[in-house]
Design an enzyme around this catalytic site. Structure first.
Site, PDB file in Angstrom:
ATOM      1  N   ASP A  26       0.890  -1.165   0.000  1.00  0.00           N
ATOM      2  CA  ASP A  26       0.000   0.000   0.000  1.00  0.00           C
ATOM      3  C   ASP A  26       0.925   1.211   0.000  1.00  0.00           C
ATOM      4  O   ASP A  26       1.630   1.468   0.970  1.00  0.00           O
ATOM      5  CB  ASP A  26      -0.869  -0.042   1.267  1.00  0.00           C
ATOM      6  CG  ASP A  26      -1.704   1.226   1.450  1.00  0.00           C
ATOM      7  OD1 ASP A  26      -1.497   2.196   0.698  1.00  0.00           O
ATOM      8  OD2 ASP A  26      -2.544   1.232   2.369  1.00  0.00           O
ATOM      9  N   TYR A  32       1.026  -0.497  15.128  1.00  0.00           N
ATOM     10  CA  TYR A  32       0.081  -0.558  14.017  1.00  0.00           C
ATOM     11  C   TYR A  32       0.425   0.468  12.949  1.00  0.00           C
ATOM     12  O   TYR A  32       0.523   1.664  13.236  1.00  0.00           O
ATOM     13  CB  TYR A  32      -1.347  -0.314  14.514  1.00  0.00           C
ATOM     14  CG  TYR A  32      -2.352  -0.431  13.404  1.00  0.00           C
ATOM     15  CD1 TYR A  32      -2.604  -1.665  12.830  1.00  0.00           C
ATOM     16  CD2 TYR A  32      -3.009   0.674  12.902  1.00  0.00           C
ATOM     17  CE1 TYR A  32      -3.494  -1.795  11.785  1.00  0.00           C
ATOM     18  CE2 TYR A  32      -3.909   0.567  11.854  1.00  0.00           C
ATOM     19  CZ  TYR A  32      -4.141  -0.675  11.299  1.00  0.00           C
ATOM     20  OH  TYR A  32      -5.018  -0.798  10.256  1.00  0.00           O
ATOM     21  N   LYS A  61      -3.021  -2.529   7.871  1.00  0.00           N
ATOM     22  CA  LYS A  61      -3.137  -3.979   7.823  1.00  0.00           C
ATOM     23  C   LYS A  61      -2.244  -4.555   6.728  1.00  0.00           C
ATOM     24  O   LYS A  61      -1.848  -3.856   5.810  1.00  0.00           O
ATOM     25  CB  LYS A  61      -4.602  -4.382   7.615  1.00  0.00           C
ATOM     26  CG  LYS A  61      -5.293  -4.778   8.921  1.00  0.00           C
ATOM     27  CD  LYS A  61      -4.561  -5.911   9.614  1.00  0.00           C
ATOM     28  CE  LYS A  61      -5.177  -6.295  10.936  1.00  0.00           C
ATOM     29  NZ  LYS A  61      -4.206  -6.894  11.859  1.00  0.00           N
TER      30      LYS A  61
HETATM   31  C1  F6R Z   1      -7.467  -0.459   7.989  1.00  0.00           C
HETATM   32  C2  F6R Z   1      -7.165   0.907   7.612  1.00  0.00           C
HETATM   33  C3  F6R Z   1      -8.109   1.979   7.993  1.00  0.00           C
HETATM   34  C4  F6R Z   1      -7.471   3.013   8.905  1.00  0.00           C
HETATM   35  C5  F6R Z   1      -8.478   4.118   9.306  1.00  0.00           C
HETATM   36  C6  F6R Z   1      -7.830   5.203  10.128  1.00  0.00           C
HETATM   37  O1  F6R Z   1      -6.490  -1.332   7.509  1.00  0.00           O
HETATM   38  O2  F6R Z   1      -6.151   1.176   7.008  1.00  0.00           O
HETATM   39  O3  F6R Z   1      -9.275   1.459   8.553  1.00  0.00           O
HETATM   40  O4  F6R Z   1      -6.968   2.392  10.048  1.00  0.00           O
HETATM   41  O5  F6R Z   1      -9.018   4.719   8.156  1.00  0.00           O
HETATM   42  O6  F6R Z   1      -6.764   5.719   9.403  1.00  0.00           O
HETATM   43  P1  F6R Z   1      -5.858   6.924   9.912  1.00  0.00           P
HETATM   44  O7  F6R Z   1      -5.366   6.532  11.281  1.00  0.00           O
HETATM   45  O8  F6R Z   1      -4.783   7.004   8.889  1.00  0.00           O
HETATM   46  O9  F6R Z   1      -6.739   8.134   9.944  1.00  0.00           O
HETATM   47 MG    MG Z   2      -3.946   2.220   3.303  1.00  0.00          MG
HETATM   48 MG    MG Z   3      -4.878  -2.073   2.107  1.00  0.00          MG
END
Ligand code: F6R
Ligand code: MG
Ligand code: MG
Length: 365
Positions: free
Chosen positions: A12, A229, A232
Site C-alpha cells: 500500500d 500498528y 493492515k
Molecule cells: C485499515 C485501515 C483503515 C485506517 C483508518 C484510520 O487497515 O487502514 O481502517 O486504520 O481509516 O486511518 P488513519 O489513522 O490514517 O486516519
Molecule cells: Mg492504506
Molecule cells: Mg490495504
C-alpha cells in the site's frame, strides 16, 4: 523452458480516497516500470492489479524465489510510485515502505511477498488471491477447505491424483518457527494451531505424493516489523489448480462462505471476508468489509494469459449478500468484542497508547 517463478509482491503506497482504493496514475506508472524490466529481459511477463488501496505486482521470471533483481525491481517500483503518491497527496503515501535501505530482499521491509518456483505443466491454471483490510491468517480457513476438507474439495475423495492429501507448512511469526503437518492424518493437531489464525499462518502447501508446490502465501505482518500498528498486511496467495491439484471451482469454493477475519476499521475489528470482482474491491463501509479478489491465469511458457476476474460471477452473489448481513450484525457490537478484536490482538493497534496514558490510574484491588 526451465523453471518459472511467479512472484507476487504488493504494498500500500497510498490510498485514493482515504484507504478505499488506488489511483489510476500509480497503476500506469507501475506498468511502465515493469514494462521496461520486461523489455530488458528481467521479467518474462507481468500484470499490475490492485485490491482496495494495495498495489499488486504479479511477475513471472526465471530467477527463482527471493531473487535480488526481482525484489529490487518491486522495491524501486514502490518507491517510484510513492513519489507520485506524495505529489498527488494520496492518503498514507508510502505507508508500507517501512525502511529506506534496500538490502537484497523486500521481506521485512513492509511489502508482502508470495512466490513459487514451478515446472510449468502441459496446462497451468494459476489463481492469485489478493486481500484488503485483513491479515495473512485470513488464508488459513480457505486453504484448509481447499486442501484438506472433502466437503469442499470433492477430488480429495474421488480423484486418485490428490487422494493422498497435502502437506501444510505453518509459520509462527512471533517465534519465527515453522512446522509441517500432513493431511488428512494430522488435521486435528493442525487445526489446534491454524484455528488461531492471528498466531499461526499457513505459508505453503505441497502435494504429498510428489512434493509439488500447490500454494504459497505472503505471511509478512507489518505490526511485527514496525512494532506498532501501521496499517493492515493485506496479504496475497498463489494457488495452482486442476490435474493433480484441486479444480478451479474447488479452490474458489473455499471462499463461498464469508467467514470472519481480523482487520476492517483501524485493523481492529472482525468482519466478513467478502469475495468481489476487481471493480467492487474498493472497501468503503467502515473501511470495509475486508475484501478478497481472485485473478485467474493460464501460464504459457511463463506468459500470463489473463487475468480472468474469478469472483465476477453471480454464483458469489449470495456470499456477498451474506457478507453484508454479517457486516450489519458485527457493526452493532460497536466497541464490544467480538466486534472489536480481543485484547491480545489489539496489542498491535492504537490501544497500547490509551493504556499507557491511564497507567498510573490502575490501583491494586
Ligand atoms: C485499515 C485501515 C483503515 C485506517 C483508518 C484510520 O487497515 O487502514 O481502517 O486504520 O481509516 O486511518 P488513519 O489513522 O490514517 O486516519
Ligand atoms: Mg492504506
Ligand atoms: Mg490495504
Amino acid at each position: 523452458m526451465g523453471k518459472i517463478t511467479i512472484s507476487v509482491i504488493k504494498a500500500d503506497i497510498g490510498g485514493y480516497v482515504g484507504h478505499s482504493s488506488s489511483h489510476p496514475d500509480i497503476i500506469e506508472l507501475a506498468k511502465k516500470d515493469l514494462g521496461k524490466a520486461k523489455s530488458e529481459g528481467l521479467l518474462v511477463d507481468f500484470r499490475v492489479l490492485t485490491c482496495g488501496d494495495d498495489l499488486e505486482l504479479i511477475m513471472t521470471h526465471e530467477k527463482g524465489e527471493n531473487a535480488e533483481p526481482i525484489h529490487k525491481l518491486a522495491w524501486d517500483t514502490f518507491l517510484h510510485g510513492t513519489e507520485l503518491a506524495k505529489k498527488l497527496k494520496l492518503y498514507g503515501a508510502g505507508q508500507d515502505i517501512l525502511s529506506d535501505a534496500f538490502s537484497g530482499n523486500v521481506k521485512g521491509m513492509g511489502p508482502g511477498v508470495a512466490e513459487m518456483e514451478i515446472e510449468e505443466r502441459k496446462s497451468e491454471p494459476i489463481l492469485i488471491f489478493m486481500a484488503d483490510k485483513t491479515s495473512p491468517g485470513a488464508w488459513n480457513f480457505p486453504l484448509y477447505k481447499m486442501f484438506a476438507d472433502p466437503f469442499n474439495t470433492a477430488g480429495l475423495v474421488i480423484d486418485p491424483s490428490i487422494h493422498d492429501g497435502f502437506k501444510f507448512e505453518v509459520l509462527d511469526p512471533h517465534k519465527e518457527e515453522t512446522i509441517v503437518f500432513s493431511a488428512p492424518e494430522e488435521i486435528y493437531d493442525m487445526l489446534v494451531f491454524i484455528g488461531a489464525k492471528e498466531h499461526y499462518i499457513i505459508q505453503r502447501v505441497w502435494r504429498k505424493s510428489d512434493n509439488r508446490i500447490a500454494a504459497a502465501s505472503s505471511t509478512q505482518k507489518l505490526a511485527l516489523i514496525a512494532g506498532k500498528y501501521v496499517g493492515k498486511d493485506d496479504p496475497v496467495l498463489i494457488v495452482r489448480a486442476q490435474s493433480g491439484f484441486p479444480a478451479v471451482g474447488e479452490v474458489l469454493e473455499g471462499f463461498s462462505f464469508p467467514f470472519l477475519v481480523a482487520g476492517w476499521m483501524r485493523g481492529s475489528h472482525h468482519g466478513p471476508f467478502m469475495p468481489t470482482s476487481f471493480k467492487e474491491a474498493n472497501p468503503t463501509r467502515f473501511d470495509g468489509p475486508p475484501r478478497v479478489t481472485c485473478a485467474g491465469f493460464q501460464l504459457a511458457d511463463g506468459k500470463l494469459i489473463g487475468p480472468r476476474d474469478m469472483f465476477d460471477d453471480p454464483s458469489f452473489e449470495s456470499a456477498r449478500r451474506k457478507s453484508d448481513e454479517i457486516a450489519d450484525y458485527m457493526r452493532r457490537h460497536g466497541p464490544f468484542e467480538p466486534g472489536r478484536l480481543p485484547l491480545s490482538d489489539m496489542e498491535y493497534t492504537t490501544l497500547p497508547e490509551v493504556r499507557k496514558k491511564l497507567e498510573g490510574r490502575f490501583k491494586k484491588a
